[in-house]
Enzyme design. Sequence first.
Site, PDB file in Angstrom:
ATOM      1  N   SER A 193      22.325-107.746 -24.719  1.00  0.00           N
ATOM      2  CA  SER A 193      21.734-108.875 -25.442  1.00  0.00           C
ATOM      3  C   SER A 193      20.216-108.770 -25.531  1.00  0.00           C
ATOM      4  O   SER A 193      19.590-109.467 -26.329  1.00  0.00           O
ATOM      5  CB  SER A 193      22.112-110.200 -24.769  1.00  0.00           C
ATOM      6  OG  SER A 193      23.499-110.428 -24.832  1.00  0.00           O
ATOM      7  N   GLY A 226      25.990-110.800 -27.119  1.00  0.00           N
ATOM      8  CA  GLY A 226      25.354-109.752 -27.902  1.00  0.00           C
ATOM      9  C   GLY A 226      23.969-110.180 -28.346  1.00  0.00           C
ATOM     10  O   GLY A 226      23.568-111.328 -28.163  1.00  0.00           O
ATOM     11  N   GLY A 286      20.486-110.582 -30.988  1.00  0.00           N
ATOM     12  CA  GLY A 286      20.032-110.785 -32.354  1.00  0.00           C
ATOM     13  C   GLY A 286      20.425-112.083 -33.016  1.00  0.00           C
ATOM     14  O   GLY A 286      20.963-113.015 -32.404  1.00  0.00           O
ATOM     15  N   CYS A 331      28.091-116.827 -25.461  1.00  0.00           N
ATOM     16  CA  CYS A 331      26.762-116.561 -26.009  1.00  0.00           C
ATOM     17  C   CYS A 331      26.832-116.174 -27.496  1.00  0.00           C
ATOM     18  O   CYS A 331      27.076-117.025 -28.330  1.00  0.00           O
ATOM     19  CB  CYS A 331      26.037-115.510 -25.167  1.00  0.00           C
ATOM     20  SG  CYS A 331      24.246-115.519 -25.406  1.00  0.00           S
ATOM     21  N   PHE A 332      26.611-114.916 -27.848  1.00  0.00           N
ATOM     22  CA  PHE A 332      26.728-114.503 -29.249  1.00  0.00           C
ATOM     23  C   PHE A 332      28.142-114.781 -29.762  1.00  0.00           C
ATOM     24  O   PHE A 332      28.330-115.161 -30.920  1.00  0.00           O
ATOM     25  CB  PHE A 332      26.394-113.014 -29.384  1.00  0.00           C
ATOM     26  CG  PHE A 332      26.245-112.535 -30.808  1.00  0.00           C
ATOM     27  CD1 PHE A 332      25.050-112.697 -31.490  1.00  0.00           C
ATOM     28  CD2 PHE A 332      27.296-111.907 -31.452  1.00  0.00           C
ATOM     29  CE1 PHE A 332      24.908-112.253 -32.799  1.00  0.00           C
ATOM     30  CE2 PHE A 332      27.171-111.456 -32.755  1.00  0.00           C
ATOM     31  CZ  PHE A 332      25.971-111.620 -33.427  1.00  0.00           C
ATOM     32  N   ASN A 352      20.708-116.283 -21.827  1.00  0.00           N
ATOM     33  CA  ASN A 352      19.933-115.238 -22.485  1.00  0.00           C
ATOM     34  C   ASN A 352      20.194-115.326 -23.981  1.00  0.00           C
ATOM     35  O   ASN A 352      21.058-114.642 -24.514  1.00  0.00           O
ATOM     36  CB  ASN A 352      20.302-113.848 -21.961  1.00  0.00           C
ATOM     37  CG  ASN A 352      19.624-112.752 -22.761  1.00  0.00           C
ATOM     38  OD1 ASN A 352      18.629-112.990 -23.424  1.00  0.00           O
ATOM     39  ND2 ASN A 352      20.177-111.555 -22.722  1.00  0.00           N
ATOM     40  N   GLY A 411      18.173-116.461 -27.991  1.00  0.00           N
ATOM     41  CA  GLY A 411      17.041-116.957 -28.762  1.00  0.00           C
ATOM     42  C   GLY A 411      17.469-117.775 -29.961  1.00  0.00           C
ATOM     43  O   GLY A 411      16.618-118.269 -30.716  1.00  0.00           O
ATOM     44  N   PHE A 412      18.791-117.901 -30.161  1.00  0.00           N
ATOM     45  CA  PHE A 412      19.354-118.680 -31.262  1.00  0.00           C
ATOM     46  C   PHE A 412      20.414-119.615 -30.707  1.00  0.00           C
ATOM     47  O   PHE A 412      20.960-119.371 -29.626  1.00  0.00           O
ATOM     48  CB  PHE A 412      20.004-117.757 -32.305  1.00  0.00           C
ATOM     49  CG  PHE A 412      19.053-116.800 -32.968  1.00  0.00           C
ATOM     50  CD1 PHE A 412      18.522-117.075 -34.225  1.00  0.00           C
ATOM     51  CD2 PHE A 412      18.683-115.622 -32.348  1.00  0.00           C
ATOM     52  CE1 PHE A 412      17.639-116.190 -34.838  1.00  0.00           C
ATOM     53  CE2 PHE A 412      17.798-114.732 -32.947  1.00  0.00           C
ATOM     54  CZ  PHE A 412      17.278-115.017 -34.192  1.00  0.00           C
ATOM     55  N   HIS A 460      26.151-117.905 -19.799  1.00  0.00           N
ATOM     56  CA  HIS A 460      26.832-116.740 -19.231  1.00  0.00           C
ATOM     57  C   HIS A 460      27.530-117.075 -17.919  1.00  0.00           C
ATOM     58  O   HIS A 460      26.954-116.892 -16.838  1.00  0.00           O
ATOM     59  CB  HIS A 460      25.834-115.605 -19.004  1.00  0.00           C
ATOM     60  CG  HIS A 460      25.398-114.927 -20.255  1.00  0.00           C
ATOM     61  ND1 HIS A 460      26.018-113.799 -20.754  1.00  0.00           N
ATOM     62  CD2 HIS A 460      24.424-115.231 -21.129  1.00  0.00           C
ATOM     63  CE1 HIS A 460      25.424-113.424 -21.878  1.00  0.00           C
ATOM     64  NE2 HIS A 460      24.456-114.289 -22.130  1.00  0.00           N
ATOM     65  N   GLU A 496      29.740-115.418 -16.423  1.00  0.00           N
ATOM     66  CA  GLU A 496      29.968-114.210 -15.634  1.00  0.00           C
ATOM     67  C   GLU A 496      28.761-113.820 -14.788  1.00  0.00           C
ATOM     68  O   GLU A 496      28.875-113.024 -13.849  1.00  0.00           O
ATOM     69  CB  GLU A 496      30.363-113.037 -16.543  1.00  0.00           C
ATOM     70  CG  GLU A 496      29.231-112.274 -17.195  1.00  0.00           C
ATOM     71  CD  GLU A 496      28.499-113.040 -18.290  1.00  0.00           C
ATOM     72  OE1 GLU A 496      27.379-112.641 -18.653  1.00  0.00           O
ATOM     73  OE2 GLU A 496      29.056-114.047 -18.786  1.00  0.00           O
TER      74      GLU A 496
END
Length: 365
Positions: free
Chosen positions: A46, A227, A229, A255-256, A297, A299-300, A340, A342
């Site tokens: 990530s 992941g 971006g 997350c992603f 973790n 940024g979006f 997260h 995990e």
Amino acid sequence: MKKAIIALEDGTCFEGRAFAGSGEFYGELVFNTSMTGYQEILTDPSYHGQIVTMTYPLIGNYGINEEDVESRGIFAQGLIVSECSRIHSNWRASKSLAKYLEENGKIGIDDVDTRAITLHIRDKGAMKCVVSTENVDHDSLVQKAKDSVGLIGRDLASEVSIDSAYVWPEGGKPDAAFKVAVIDCGIKLNQLRILEQLGCECTVYPNTTKAEDILAANPDGIFVSNGPGDPAGAPETTELVGKLIESKVPMFGICFGHQMLGRALGADTFKLKFGHRGGNQPIQDLRTTKVEIASHNHGFCIDADTVNPEVAEITHLNLNDNTVAGLKHKLQPLFCVQYHPEAAPGPHDPFYLFEEFIELMKENK
């Protein structure tokens, strides 16, 4: 040790020294508030496309071991710390942080005011930067930072995803209670370790795999990994996840993966000013009002105003800024979280999420 310049796109520059590596490195400059875990941070896919500043002042004192890596290598573009420990001491350590960065062709910078960097990012926002040991001209480096690609609109998840499918654990799990299809958008290995611990055999697929090929294996559940971006820059992955949702197989995203599930359900995403990165984020489960300590973790995040209340409910909130931290489908066995579980900073606070996924698969069998 070489002098190193950290140049940001807004014209700000910081000077330090390279304790590992040399050359020029580009990425979005971000900060992480964790006190430990630098090895896991460096190997978290990530962080692809990012240069990480650690807010904790002394980093590297316990070295690097072979057991705690979270992927096949270092994905962060570089590491910036206030002071890199001159020695490392831990019975599991096999090498120093500096040597690890050197071996992986990455740069490490210390002897810099990381408090000033962090305050600047919090005030101005995460931004493009270049770190260089070759060029000491501030103006030219700032221009290079301005001209660099950045993260907006890029499909970074496809850059870090695997090329071909594999089975976890290696060789399979003959006594597995569940077969789980995992969509790799930049997976951390501890997600697979926990699923294995809970009785699952996982088949990990590239995020370019066709939905019909995944469903042909008749999985008991589908897991969408974390992941890097901009989620809006990965429309093909969103389309894949949308087709998998139509199968009504139990699904869990982190997350992603949470962002992909949210977008596939019609929600929008937006870029946070400086993101959430650290092991001490307070998350409230709105279903129970319980607050847990979680690792972040990203940024979006999902735009709460675009979540269709007839389709999904918001289940978790980040109490620092009230952003969406969890979603659950109202009609299907599908849920996801922005953080997260995990990473276990609690260390056991969010483990129940994996158990909820197991329960959904039990109920669906």
